[in-house]
Design an enzyme around this catalytic site. Structure first.
Site, PDB file in Angstrom:
ATOM      1  N   GLY A 169       0.783  -1.235   0.000  1.00 29.08           N
ATOM      2  CA  GLY A 169       0.000   0.000   0.000  1.00 29.08           C
ATOM      3  C   GLY A 169       0.811   1.279   0.000  1.00 29.08           C
ATOM      4  O   GLY A 169       0.360   2.316  -0.487  1.00 29.08           O
ATOM      5  N   ASP A 216      -5.342   2.239  10.445  1.00 28.62           N
ATOM      6  CA  ASP A 216      -6.771   1.932  10.622  1.00 28.62           C
ATOM      7  C   ASP A 216      -6.970   1.348  12.029  1.00 28.62           C
ATOM      8  O   ASP A 216      -7.050   2.097  12.995  1.00 28.62           O
ATOM      9  CB  ASP A 216      -7.203   0.979   9.498  1.00 28.62           C
ATOM     10  CG  ASP A 216      -8.683   0.653   9.532  1.00 28.62           C
ATOM     11  OD1 ASP A 216      -9.443   1.389  10.172  1.00 28.62           O
ATOM     12  OD2 ASP A 216      -9.094  -0.348   8.911  1.00 28.62           O
ATOM     13  N   LYS A 252      -7.183   7.122  10.088  1.00 30.71           N
ATOM     14  CA  LYS A 252      -8.637   7.156  10.275  1.00 30.71           C
ATOM     15  C   LYS A 252      -8.959   7.599  11.691  1.00 30.71           C
ATOM     16  O   LYS A 252      -8.364   7.110  12.654  1.00 30.71           O
ATOM     17  CB  LYS A 252      -9.254   5.775  10.026  1.00 30.71           C
ATOM     18  CG  LYS A 252      -9.279   5.400   8.578  1.00 30.71           C
ATOM     19  CD  LYS A 252     -10.098   4.145   8.337  1.00 30.71           C
ATOM     20  CE  LYS A 252      -9.938   3.702   6.893  1.00 30.71           C
ATOM     21  NZ  LYS A 252     -10.582   2.414   6.609  1.00 30.71           N
ATOM     22  N   PHE A 287     -14.008   3.566   3.798  1.00 26.78           N
ATOM     23  CA  PHE A 287     -13.053   2.770   3.026  1.00 26.78           C
ATOM     24  C   PHE A 287     -12.579   3.548   1.806  1.00 26.78           C
ATOM     25  O   PHE A 287     -13.369   3.943   0.961  1.00 26.78           O
ATOM     26  CB  PHE A 287     -13.659   1.434   2.605  1.00 26.78           C
ATOM     27  CG  PHE A 287     -12.601   0.449   2.252  1.00 26.78           C
ATOM     28  CD1 PHE A 287     -11.929  -0.261   3.234  1.00 26.78           C
ATOM     29  CD2 PHE A 287     -12.217   0.276   0.928  1.00 26.78           C
ATOM     30  CE1 PHE A 287     -10.909  -1.138   2.913  1.00 26.78           C
ATOM     31  CE2 PHE A 287     -11.194  -0.604   0.601  1.00 26.78           C
ATOM     32  CZ  PHE A 287     -10.547  -1.316   1.589  1.00 26.78           C
TER      33      PHE A 287
HETATM   34  P1  IMP Z   1      -4.738  -1.818  10.246  1.00 31.70           P
HETATM   35  O1  IMP Z   1      -3.869  -2.999  10.552  1.00 31.70           O
HETATM   36  O2  IMP Z   1      -6.191  -2.108  10.482  1.00 31.70           O
HETATM   37  O3  IMP Z   1      -4.293  -0.522  10.851  1.00 31.70           O
HETATM   38  O4  IMP Z   1      -4.749  -1.652   8.690  1.00 31.70           O
HETATM   39  C1  IMP Z   1      -3.673  -1.303   7.993  1.00 31.70           C
HETATM   40  C2  IMP Z   1      -3.708  -1.842   6.610  1.00 31.70           C
HETATM   41  O5  IMP Z   1      -5.039  -2.165   6.169  1.00 31.70           O
HETATM   42  C3  IMP Z   1      -3.210  -0.768   5.705  1.00 31.70           C
HETATM   43  O6  IMP Z   1      -1.834  -0.911   5.477  1.00 31.70           O
HETATM   44  C4  IMP Z   1      -4.025  -0.987   4.456  1.00 31.70           C
HETATM   45  O7  IMP Z   1      -3.358  -1.890   3.625  1.00 31.70           O
HETATM   46  C5  IMP Z   1      -5.300  -1.632   4.916  1.00 31.70           C
HETATM   47  N1  IMP Z   1      -6.410  -0.651   5.014  1.00 31.70           N
HETATM   48  C6  IMP Z   1      -6.961  -0.128   6.126  1.00 31.70           C
HETATM   49  N2  IMP Z   1      -7.946   0.740   5.839  1.00 31.70           N
HETATM   50  C7  IMP Z   1      -8.012   0.781   4.484  1.00 31.70           C
HETATM   51  C8  IMP Z   1      -8.839   1.522   3.550  1.00 31.70           C
HETATM   52  O8  IMP Z   1      -9.707   2.345   3.872  1.00 31.70           O
HETATM   53  N3  IMP Z   1      -8.585   1.274   2.240  1.00 31.70           N
HETATM   54  C9  IMP Z   1      -7.638   0.402   1.802  1.00 31.70           C
HETATM   55  N4  IMP Z   1      -6.850  -0.292   2.632  1.00 31.70           N
HETATM   56  C10 IMP Z   1      -7.036  -0.106   3.964  1.00 31.70           C
HETATM   57 MG    MG Z   2      -1.527  -2.432   3.085  1.00 35.26          MG
END
Ligand code: IMP
Ligand code: MG
Length: 181
Positions: free
Chosen positions: A43, A102, A130, A151
Site C-alpha cells: 500500500g 486503521d 482514520k 473505506f
Molecule cells: P490496520 O492494521 O487495520 O491498521 O490496517 C492497515 C492496513 O489495512 C493498511 O496498510 C491498508 O493496507 C489496509 N487498510 C486499512 N484501511 C483501508 C482503507 O480504507 N482502504 C484500503 N486499505 C485499507
Molecule cells: Mg496495506
C-alpha cells in the site's frame, strides 16, 4: 475504474502539496541522524516513492512485505510477514512508512518486530489516519491527512488488490463494498 469512486478526497496536487510539507519536516528532524526508512508493502508504494524523492538525506531504504488478513474491507487482526528476515536496523533511527493507520494491528506488529533488532529509535509516518477507536495503540508521528472511518482506495490503497493505480485517493462506492461482504 473511475466510475467505482463515490467521491475524490485528495487529488494529485493536494497529495503532492502535503508531501512537500511532510518531507520538509522529516528532513529537518533527521538532518544529522542515520535514518533507515522501512516501507510497508504494498500500500505504501506510491507514497514511499513520492515522499522519499523529496527528502535529500543519505537515508537507507528497506521494505517489509506484510499481509494483514482482511475479510474484504476489515482487518482480522492477524498480521503475517511474508519475508521473515529482520531488516538490519541495529543502532539506526527507523522511520516506518505505511499508507494508512486503521485498526493499528499492522503497524503495532511491524514496530514490535523492528524493536527486536534494537534500533536507536522508531517513528511512524502514514499518509492517512482514520479517526476512530483503534484495536492497538499506535502513535503516528507524521500524518498526511486525517480522514473519517470510510473505506478509501487509490494512490497505493486497494480494495481486493484493485484501484492501487488511481492517481488520487477516493471513497469507494458503498454498493461495491457491500456486494463483497
Ligand atoms: P490496520 O492494521 O487495520 O491498521 O490496517 C492497515 C492496513 O489495512 C493498511 O496498510 C491498508 O493496507 C489496509 N487498510 C486499512 N484501511 C483501508 C482503507 O480504507 N482502504 C484500503 N486499505 C485499507
Ligand atoms: Mg496495506
Amino acid at each position: 475504474m473511475q466510475a467505482d469512486i463515490e467521491r475524490v478526497l485528495f487529488d494529485e496536487p493536494a497529495i503532492h502539496k502535503r508531501l512537500d510539507q511532510m518531507a520538509a519536516q522529516i528532513t529537518a528532524d533527521y538532518r544529522d541522524l542515520e535514518l533507515t526508512v522501512i516501507a510497508v508493502l504494498t500500500g505504501s508504494l506510491m507514497f514511499m516513492s513520492d515522499l522519499l524523492r523529496r527528502i535529500p538525506l543519505r537515508l537507507k531504504l528497506d521494505c517489509l512485505d506484510v499481509v494483514s488478513y482482511r475479510g474484504k474491507a476489515q482487518t482480522s487482526g492477524k498480521v503475517t510477514f511474508k519475508d521473515m528476515g529482520l531488516p538490519d536496523v541495529a543502532d539506526r533511527h527507523v522511520l516506518v512508512l505505511d499508507d494508512i493507520l486503521d485498526t493499528g494491528h499492522t503497524l503495532a506488529a511491524v514496530c514490535e518486530k523492528l524493536e527486536m533488532a534494537k534500533p536507536r529509535s522508531v517513528r511512524v509516518c502514514v499518509l492517512l489516519s482514520k479517526r476512530k477507536q483503534r484495536a492497538r495503540d499506535v502513535n503516528a508521528d507524521y500524518v498526511g491527512f486525517e480522514i473519517e472511518d470510510e473505506f478509501v482506495v487509490g494512490y497505493g490503497l486497494d480494495f481486493m488488490e484493485r484501484y492501487r493505480n488511481l492517481p488520487y485517493i477516493g471513497v469507494l462506492r458503498k454498493e461495491l463494498l457491500e456486494a463483497m461482504l
